[in-house]
Scaffold this motif. Structure first.
Motif, short mmCIF file in Angstrom:
data_model
loop_
_atom_site.label_atom_id
_atom_site.label_comp_id
_atom_site.label_asym_id
_atom_site.label_seq_id
_atom_site.Cartn_x
_atom_site.Cartn_y
_atom_site.Cartn_z
N LEU A 1 93.42 17.70 90.58
CA LEU A 1 92.46 17.64 91.68
C LEU A 1 93.14 17.15 92.95
O LEU A 1 92.92 17.70 94.04
CB LEU A 1 91.32 16.68 91.29
N LEU A 2 93.97 16.14 92.82
CA LEU A 2 94.69 15.59 93.98
C LEU A 2 95.64 16.64 94.56
O LEU A 2 95.69 16.82 95.79
CB LEU A 2 95.47 14.35 93.55
N TRP A 3 96.37 17.34 93.71
CA TRP A 3 97.29 18.37 94.18
C TRP A 3 96.54 19.48 94.89
O TRP A 3 96.98 19.98 95.94
CB TRP A 3 98.06 18.95 92.99
N THR A 4 95.37 19.87 94.36
CA THR A 4 94.58 20.95 94.95
C THR A 4 94.09 20.57 96.34
O THR A 4 94.18 21.37 97.29
CB THR A 4 93.37 21.29 94.06
N ALA A 5 93.58 19.35 96.47
CA ALA A 5 93.09 18.88 97.77
C ALA A 5 94.23 18.83 98.79
O ALA A 5 94.05 19.23 99.95
CB ALA A 5 92.44 17.50 97.62
N ASN A 6 95.38 18.34 98.38
CA ASN A 6 96.53 18.28 99.29
C ASN A 6 97.00 19.67 99.68
O ASN A 6 97.37 19.92 100.83
CB ASN A 6 97.67 17.50 98.63
N TRP A 7 96.97 20.60 98.72
CA TRP A 7 97.43 21.97 99.00
C TRP A 7 96.51 22.65 100.01
O TRP A 7 96.99 23.34 100.93
CB TRP A 7 97.46 22.77 97.70
N THR A 8 95.19 22.48 99.85
CA THR A 8 94.27 23.11 100.79
C THR A 8 94.47 22.56 102.20
O THR A 8 94.36 23.30 103.19
CB THR A 8 92.80 22.89 100.37
N ASP A 9 94.77 21.27 102.28
CA ASP A 9 94.98 20.65 103.59
C ASP A 9 96.27 21.15 104.24
O ASP A 9 96.30 21.49 105.43
CB ASP A 9 95.01 19.13 103.44
N ASN B 1 97.86 23.92 103.67
CA ASN B 1 97.86 25.36 103.91
C ASN B 1 96.62 25.84 104.67
O ASN B 1 96.42 27.04 104.82
CB ASN B 1 97.97 26.10 102.57
N HIS B 2 95.79 24.89 105.11
CA HIS B 2 94.58 25.21 105.87
C HIS B 2 93.73 26.25 105.15
O HIS B 2 93.30 27.25 105.72
CB HIS B 2 94.94 25.70 107.28
N PHE B 3 93.53 26.00 103.86
CA PHE B 3 92.80 26.94 103.01
C PHE B 3 91.42 26.38 102.69
O PHE B 3 91.25 25.19 102.46
CB PHE B 3 93.57 27.18 101.70
N GLY B 4 90.42 27.25 102.70
CA GLY B 4 89.07 26.83 102.33
C GLY B 4 88.10 26.86 103.49
O GLY B 4 88.49 26.91 104.66
N ILE B 5 86.83 26.83 103.16
CA ILE B 5 85.77 26.98 104.17
C ILE B 5 85.83 25.90 105.23
O ILE B 5 85.75 26.18 106.44
CB ILE B 5 84.38 26.98 103.48
N LEU B 6 85.96 24.65 104.83
CA LEU B 6 85.98 23.56 105.81
C LEU B 6 87.17 23.65 106.74
O LEU B 6 87.09 23.25 107.92
CB LEU B 6 85.99 22.20 105.09
N GLN B 7 88.28 24.17 106.21
CA GLN B 7 89.49 24.29 107.03
C GLN B 7 89.34 25.37 108.12
O GLN B 7 90.05 25.35 109.12
CB GLN B 7 90.68 24.66 106.14
N LEU B 8 88.38 26.27 107.92
CA LEU B 8 88.17 27.37 108.87
C LEU B 8 87.13 27.04 109.94
O LEU B 8 86.97 27.78 110.91
CB LEU B 8 87.73 28.64 108.13
N LEU B 9 86.43 25.93 109.76
CA LEU B 9 85.39 25.56 110.71
C LEU B 9 85.99 25.08 112.03
O LEU B 9 87.05 24.45 112.05
CB LEU B 9 84.51 24.45 110.13
N PRO B 10 85.32 25.36 113.13
CA PRO B 10 85.76 24.79 114.41
C PRO B 10 85.45 23.30 114.43
O PRO B 10 84.80 22.78 113.52
CB PRO B 10 84.90 25.56 115.44
N ALA B 11 85.89 22.62 115.46
CA ALA B 11 85.61 21.19 115.58
C ALA B 11 84.09 20.99 115.67
O ALA B 11 83.43 21.53 116.56
CB ALA B 11 86.30 20.63 116.81
N ILE B 12 83.54 20.24 114.73
CA ILE B 12 82.09 20.00 114.70
C ILE B 12 81.83 18.51 114.52
O ILE B 12 82.74 17.73 114.22
CB ILE B 12 81.39 20.78 113.56
N LEU C 1 89.10 23.77 95.93
CA LEU C 1 89.95 24.84 96.45
C LEU C 1 89.20 25.73 97.44
O LEU C 1 89.68 25.99 98.55
CB LEU C 1 90.48 25.68 95.29
N LEU C 2 88.02 26.21 97.06
CA LEU C 2 87.27 27.12 97.90
C LEU C 2 86.70 26.44 99.14
O LEU C 2 86.63 27.04 100.22
CB LEU C 2 86.14 27.77 97.10
N VAL C 3 86.29 25.21 98.98
CA VAL C 3 85.70 24.47 100.10
C VAL C 3 86.78 23.95 101.03
O VAL C 3 86.55 23.77 102.23
CB VAL C 3 84.81 23.32 99.58
N GLY C 4 87.98 23.73 100.49
CA GLY C 4 89.05 23.15 101.30
C GLY C 4 88.77 21.70 101.60
O GLY C 4 88.99 21.22 102.72
#
Length: 275
Positions: free
Chosen positions: A68-76, A78-89, A158-161
């Motif tokens: 789980l820790l590795w997945t969260a770090n990887w999404t961050d 690599n800017h992967f996942g839905i939250l990573q694609l959101l504009p500044a909110i 992973l999907l949520v980022g």
């Protein structure tokens, strides 16, 4: 918000353990004062069985936590996942979106699938076999189901980022609210109904523990009730009409012995199939 982020970024394991134990203790005492149902059972023995499965869930999650820790770090990274694609909110909106999505994939989706796939249902049946639903039932999961749910939590991250602090916050809320909606407590009907428009209330989740379909296959939500309402899996039933358990495992020797509960996923078809 910064304080919340910092706390859950660095939350000690002791605090997480205290949250789990404290929640059980609080609702255990609350349901003893004003229970919804006056069960004729040995409360301590029943709790012992469910706490055994709580411990096995903790062990499974501890052994696999690095994934789980590795997945969260990887999404961050690599800017992967839905939250990573959101504009500044607004950070509070970011938090709400993240919790909703984690709950959808990590709780609602896996729960729905467990009811529809027979192989997975055999593991989840252990949770439904409890005929004395109280706050300890919240963590009554076969070790195999703990692995399944961990896999879906990882998929959600992973999907949520999701950053790890949000994962820890989500898991903390999930634990406490699951203990709350399983607790054998009697809230005023109007208050319970009001709560149910936002989060899964005790009355709403108890319907899911009714021993026969279609109610068993409804109300899959864990934190938010929105998903059941949105996807048409929401159901209601009068408190007095609910009978806990699962129709194939109402006999005492089937649902009240750890040895048999561990073997349920590997027993013959007639031992676990829903009518």
């Amino acid at each position: 918000m910064n304080e919340i982020i910092h706390y859950f970024e660095t939350i000690p394991s002791l605090h997480r353990a205290l949250l789990l134990a404290g929640g059980i203790a609080f609702f255990w005492l609350t349901e003893s004062i004003k229970p919804l149902v006056n069960f004729e059972y040995r409360k301590w023995k029943h709790a012992g069985i469910n706490i055994f499965f709580t411990v096995t869930s903790i062990i499974v999650n501890f052994l696999m936590a690095f994934i789980l820790l590795w997945t969260a770090n990887w999404t961050d990274e690599n800017h992967f996942g839905i939250l990573q694609l959101l504009p500044a909110i607004n950070p509070w909106l970011y938090l709400l979106i993240g919790l909703l999505l984690l709950d959808l994939i990590g709780a609602y989706l896996v729960h729905f699938i467990e009811h529809k796939v027979k192989f997975l249902w055999k593991f989840h049946l252990v949770h439904h076999s409890d005929i004395w639903v109280d706050t300890t039932t919240a963590n009554r999961h076969h070790p195999g189901e703990s692995v399944i749910r961990f896999a879906f939590t990882t998929l959600a991250v992973l999907l949520v980022g999701s950053p790890m602090w949000l994962v820890f916050l989500y898991q903390s809320l999930s634990v406490v609210l699951s203990q709350f909606n399983h607790a054998n407590i009697s809230l005023p009907v109007k208050i319970d109904k009001l709560i149910s428009y936002i989060i899964v209330s005790p009355d709403i989740h108890k319907v899911h523990h009714h021993y026969i379909m279609p109610h068993t296959d409804s109300n899959y939500g864990n934190i938010f009730s929105i998903w059941d309402r949105l996807f048409g899996t929401f159901s209601t039933l009068q408190r007095e009409d609910i009978i806990y358990g699962i129709d194939t495992h109402m006999a005492l020797e089937k649902h009240n012995k750890i040895a048999n509960l561990l073997k349920i996923p590997f027993q013959k078809k007639e031992s676990f199939e829903k009518n």
